[in-house]
Motif scaffolding. Structure first.
Motif, PDB file in Angstrom:
ATOM      1  N   ARG A 263      -2.799  -3.709   2.252  1.00 39.66           N
ATOM      2  CA  ARG A 263      -1.518  -3.499   2.931  1.00 39.66           C
ATOM      3  C   ARG A 263      -0.353  -3.836   2.016  1.00 39.66           C
TER       4      ARG A 263
ATOM      5  N   LYS B 228       0.040  -1.089  -0.592  1.00 42.70           N
ATOM      6  CA  LYS B 228       0.617   0.127  -0.004  1.00 42.70           C
ATOM      7  C   LYS B 228       2.113  -0.035   0.281  1.00 42.70           C
ATOM      8  N   SER B 229       2.536  -1.227   0.630  1.00 39.61           N
ATOM      9  CA  SER B 229       3.949  -1.423   0.961  1.00 39.61           C
ATOM     10  C   SER B 229       4.834  -1.443  -0.279  1.00 39.61           C
ATOM     11  N   THR B 230       4.258  -1.658  -1.442  1.00 35.32           N
ATOM     12  CA  THR B 230       5.061  -1.683  -2.671  1.00 35.32           C
ATOM     13  C   THR B 230       5.029  -0.337  -3.396  1.00 35.32           C
TER      14      THR B 230
END
Length: 106
Positions: free
Chosen positions: A100, A103-105
């Protein structure tokens, strides 16, 4: 006592060399193994080469305080090393968390 804790779980490490010994090489070994089985009947046993166990301890000592309890046993490679791992968090959830974060970066 450790199994009753909610925040830590014990991981037991044994010297891999221990599995290749017998009473002929190390008198008293059979009795010692029987006592370990009675004392720790349901543990997950992990075996590492003796030098690898000490490498793991050395690495952990960089971050944590290490306690060593030395007995008077004369049976070679009979040490039991206990690592207290996190009980409330596991490798699978850690992997999900890291995915997670990655994916957020992106």
């Amino acid at each position: 006592m450790l199994n009753k804790q909610h925040h830590v779980k014990p991981i037991f490490y044994f010297d891999k060399e221990f599995d290749y010994l017998d009473d002929g090489l190390a008198p008293g070994l059979k009795e010692y193994k029987e006592s370990l089985t009675k004392l720790l009947p349901h543990i997950e046993k992990r075996s590492l080469l003796h030098e690898d166990v000490f490498g793991k301890i050395d690495k952990a000592a960089d971050l944590f305080q290490i306690i060593v309890v030395k007995t008077e046993s004369l049976i070679p490679y009979s040490s039991v090393f206990i690592e207290l791992d996190c009980k409330y968090w596991d490798a699978n959830r850690e992997k999900i968390l890291r995915e997670r974060m990655t994916k957020s970066t992106e």
